[in-house]
Design a protein around this motif. Structure first.
Motif, PDB file in Angstrom:
ATOM      1  N   LEU A 480     -52.709  53.947 -16.024  1.00 52.92           N
ATOM      2  CA  LEU A 480     -51.587  53.148 -15.890  1.00 52.92           C
ATOM      3  C   LEU A 480     -51.598  52.439 -14.704  1.00 52.92           C
ATOM      4  O   LEU A 480     -51.021  51.422 -14.387  1.00 52.92           O
ATOM      5  CB  LEU A 480     -50.260  54.131 -15.933  1.00 52.92           C
ATOM      6  CG  LEU A 480     -49.718  54.345 -17.416  1.00 52.92           C
ATOM      7  CD1 LEU A 480     -48.595  55.398 -17.433  1.00 52.92           C
ATOM      8  CD2 LEU A 480     -49.305  53.057 -18.012  1.00 52.92           C
ATOM      9  N   THR A 481     -52.176  53.181 -13.641  1.00 51.28           N
ATOM     10  CA  THR A 481     -52.280  52.605 -12.275  1.00 51.28           C
ATOM     11  C   THR A 481     -53.016  51.239 -12.374  1.00 51.28           C
ATOM     12  O   THR A 481     -52.819  50.434 -11.723  1.00 51.28           O
ATOM     13  CB  THR A 481     -53.059  53.553 -11.377  1.00 51.28           C
ATOM     14  OG1 THR A 481     -52.196  54.959 -11.187  1.00 51.28           O
ATOM     15  CG2 THR A 481     -53.131  53.216  -9.829  1.00 51.28           C
ATOM     16  N   THR A 482     -54.312  51.481 -13.073  1.00 49.18           N
ATOM     17  CA  THR A 482     -55.218  50.504 -13.139  1.00 49.18           C
ATOM     18  C   THR A 482     -54.150  49.328 -14.089  1.00 49.18           C
ATOM     19  O   THR A 482     -54.445  48.025 -13.555  1.00 49.18           O
ATOM     20  CB  THR A 482     -56.415  50.732 -14.235  1.00 49.18           C
ATOM     21  OG1 THR A 482     -56.941  51.661 -13.430  1.00 49.18           O
ATOM     22  CG2 THR A 482     -57.365  49.525 -14.293  1.00 49.18           C
ATOM     23  N   LEU A 483     -53.643  49.542 -15.023  1.00 48.16           N
ATOM     24  CA  LEU A 483     -52.790  48.335 -15.703  1.00 48.16           C
ATOM     25  C   LEU A 483     -51.890  47.625 -14.883  1.00 48.16           C
ATOM     26  O   LEU A 483     -51.849  46.422 -14.909  1.00 48.16           O
ATOM     27  CB  LEU A 483     -52.131  49.232 -17.020  1.00 48.16           C
ATOM     28  CG  LEU A 483     -51.211  48.346 -17.721  1.00 48.16           C
ATOM     29  CD1 LEU A 483     -52.274  47.185 -18.460  1.00 48.16           C
ATOM     30  CD2 LEU A 483     -50.590  49.197 -18.654  1.00 48.16           C
ATOM     31  N   VAL A 484     -50.943  48.337 -14.101  1.00 48.11           N
ATOM     32  CA  VAL A 484     -49.945  47.784 -13.518  1.00 48.11           C
ATOM     33  C   VAL A 484     -50.402  46.732 -12.247  1.00 48.11           C
ATOM     34  O   VAL A 484     -49.817  45.716 -11.808  1.00 48.11           O
ATOM     35  CB  VAL A 484     -48.713  48.574 -12.903  1.00 48.11           C
ATOM     36  CG1 VAL A 484     -48.134  49.442 -13.865  1.00 48.11           C
ATOM     37  CG2 VAL A 484     -49.513  49.812 -11.938  1.00 48.11           C
ATOM     38  N   TYR A 485     -51.665  47.101 -11.448  1.00 48.10           N
ATOM     39  CA  TYR A 485     -52.397  46.392 -10.555  1.00 48.10           C
ATOM     40  C   TYR A 485     -52.931  45.175 -11.403  1.00 48.10           C
ATOM     41  O   TYR A 485     -53.334  44.181 -10.616  1.00 48.10           O
ATOM     42  CB  TYR A 485     -52.969  47.226  -9.769  1.00 48.10           C
ATOM     43  CG  TYR A 485     -52.227  47.987  -8.650  1.00 48.10           C
ATOM     44  CD1 TYR A 485     -51.909  47.534  -7.763  1.00 48.10           C
ATOM     45  CD2 TYR A 485     -52.125  49.366  -8.843  1.00 48.10           C
ATOM     46  CE1 TYR A 485     -51.188  48.083  -6.590  1.00 48.10           C
ATOM     47  CE2 TYR A 485     -51.355  50.210  -8.048  1.00 48.10           C
ATOM     48  CZ  TYR A 485     -51.019  49.492  -6.886  1.00 48.10           C
ATOM     49  OH  TYR A 485     -50.192  50.343  -5.862  1.00 48.10           O
TER      50      TYR A 485
END
Length: 545
Positions: A480-485
């Motif tokens: 999710l961290t990768t996705l939002v950035y």
């Protein structure tokens, strides 16, 4: 050459002094505290400084005891804020003769304030031998030393007189025994009213008869060789105890260490009157509070060790005292700074585990996590404190919801029970519930903000579509961290793993503000990936479409 930390330096000095003064005897380190009110985090330095030194001495195989003198025979000075003003009738009595505050389960004022400290010390791994000064005086243990001080009163008066004309020091407000009828280092409590509003008017060395009058109107003559309801004045009492206990190490606050103060004067009195030696006595500096806790300000006092242990684990609190020399001041965080502090602690633990920590860092860490008796309890799975605080905030501390979120953090290595992340989780949850202002708590929207959703431009709509599209395949904290950035990168025509340009960084901030506003009605909140995990994919879709 291996660097030596402050604890080891003092341990070297104490062991050398002990071998010179009393070879073969138990080494005595000492602390003293008055339970006149809440024993706060500044007072804790009085205990942890000798604890760390005594523990190092024990680690080296020496017989060492840490005594904690509880000055519960001190006079009750004033009624603190929040206590029934009628308690003023007890001013002047020994603390053990004053009733505990209303509603307390304890038998007297001293026990009420001593109990939480002892519980905190046990949690901190601090082993002490308690000495009640009420018991020592009233049982007659100090009687011969009291009689000696009275015989040597002229000598003591002379020593104190060298300093009375000097600039006042911060502890010279103490009654040193000088009165209109002469100098007497002993202060009797009245046998009728129990207060120390007494004046010694006569004393005979041979018969030990002492005559006093009291402000209550009572007066009597007693035999001091039999009368034990009184005590030596502080500047004589302290050095008497050094000699009696054979203390080698005892720190003191700056108020006791300035020229003419009790530590300096006590050095002369212990040598010339009691035939003892002044301890090694470093001065310790102020301990401040970063973000005074609301719960403690309402009590009218600064936070106590018990308050700190409700929001942080014992090793972290020990570390704050172990890593700073006693004469260095520092602050204990009750505000957002605790998040950074825990990040620093976790980083240190990783470096220690990898063998890459600096020598002094590793030593301070070791003193924090274990004593000579063994390791302190730790959290089995030390997830980041800030993450746990966010989870507790979002779920308002609901165990079932917290476990669901923590299980989703890392599907390859899921948390299967909240016990794995305790006690850290409980500390973070308590911090969130008591220290985060209500207006900063996370309140998730109940319904979509349809007005804002309808006003979005095409780029904003596309960013939300990309986020929702990637949810199911990104359901872990890392993904999710990768996705939002990556969403703003993709919108800018870049690959998801591309290094962001300055323009993309601006777009990322704008995207985060948009998502926060739609989810929680504010432009910021808990880390966005954590918030998304907490809400679950279905609720996110409801609020973003």
């Amino acid at each position: 050459m291996t660097e030596v930390d402050w604890v080891s330096r003092f341990a070297d000095e104490v062991i050398e002094a002990a071998e010179r003064r009393a070879p073969g005897k138990t080494i005595v380190c000492a602390s003293g505290l008055s339970p006149s009110g809440p024993i706060h985090l500044g007072n804790l330095r009085e205990v942890l400084t000798p604890h760390l030194v005594a523990d190092e001495i024990r680690r080296r195989g020496h017989d060492c005891v840490h005594i904690l003198s509880v000055d519960d025979f001190d006079r009750f000075r004033k009624v603190p804020a929040g206590v029934d003003p009628s308690w003023s009738e007890h001013i002047g009595k020994p603390l053990t003769s004053v009733p505990a505050p209303p509603g307390s389960p304890h038998p007297n004022w001293a026990e009420h304030f001593k109990a939480p400290l002892l519980a905190a010390l046990q949690d901190l791994g601090v082993e002490v031998r308690l000495i009640s000064q009420t018991e020592m005086y009233t049982s007659g243990v100090y009687r011969e030393r009291v009689l000696l001080a009275m015989r040597e009163r002229t000598r003591i008066d002379g020593i104190l007189g060298q300093y009375r004309t000097k600039d006042a020091t911060s502890d010279e407000g103490e009654d040193d025994g000088l009165g209109e009828s002469g100098y007497y280092p002993y202060k009797p409590y009245c046998s009728v009213c129990e207060r120390d509003t007494t004046t010694v008017t006569a004393y005979d060395d041979d018969s030990t008869t002492l005559t006093y009058t009291c402000a209550c109107g009572h007066g009597e003559t007693v035999r001091l060789s039999e009368y034990d309801f009184g005590k030596l004045v502080w500047k004589v009492d302290w050095p008497m105890r050094w000699a009696y206990e054979g203390v080698i190490f005892e720190p003191s606050g700056v108020d006791h260490s300035s020229p003419g103060s009790s530590f300096v004067v006590g050095g002369q009195i212990v040598r010339e009157v009691f035939g003892g030696t002044q301890p090694i006595g470093p001065m310790y500096a102020f301990v401040g509070i970063s973000g005074m806790a609301k719960m403690s300000s309402s009590k009218g006092s600064v936070p106590t060790p018990s308050d700190a242990l409700e929001i942080m684990e014992a090793p972290l609190l020990r570390w704050l005292y172990a890593r700073r020399r006693p004469n260095q001041s520092f602050k204990i965080a009750f505000d957002q700074e605790i998040l950074r502090l825990y990040d620093e602690w976790d980083s240190l633990q990783r470096k220690v585990a990898a063998g890459t920590a600096e020598p002094l860092e590793a030593i301070a860490s070791d003193r924090a996590v274990r004593t000579s008796s063994g390791p302190l309890p730790t959290t089995e799975r030390a997830l980041p404190y800030r993450m746990l605080a966010s989870v507790a905030d979002i779920t308002t501390g609901d165990d079932e919801q917290m476990l669901r979120i923590l299980t989703d953090l890392d599907p390859d290595n899921p948390v299967t029970s909240l016990d794995e992340v305790r006690p850290r989780l409980d500390r973070a949850a308590h911090w969130t519930a008591t220290q985060v202002p209500t207006d900063q708590r996370t309140q998730v929207r109940d319904e979509p903000d349809t007005k804002l959703l309808e006003s979005l431009d095409e780029s904003q709509r596309e960013s939300l579509r990309l986020l929702l599209q990637g949810l199911d395949s990104s359901w872990s904290l890392e993904r999710l961290t990768t996705l939002v950035y990556s969403v703003p990168k993709v919108l800018a025509g870049l690959e998801p793993d591309a290094k962001p340009t300055p323009e993309v960084k601006v777009a990322q901030r704008q995207f985060f503000v948009l998502v926060y506003t739609l989810l929680v009605g504010r432009d910021a909140g808990p880390r966005l990936p954590t918030l998304l995990l907490a809400l679950g994919a279905d609720r996110i879709r409801t609020l973003l479409t």
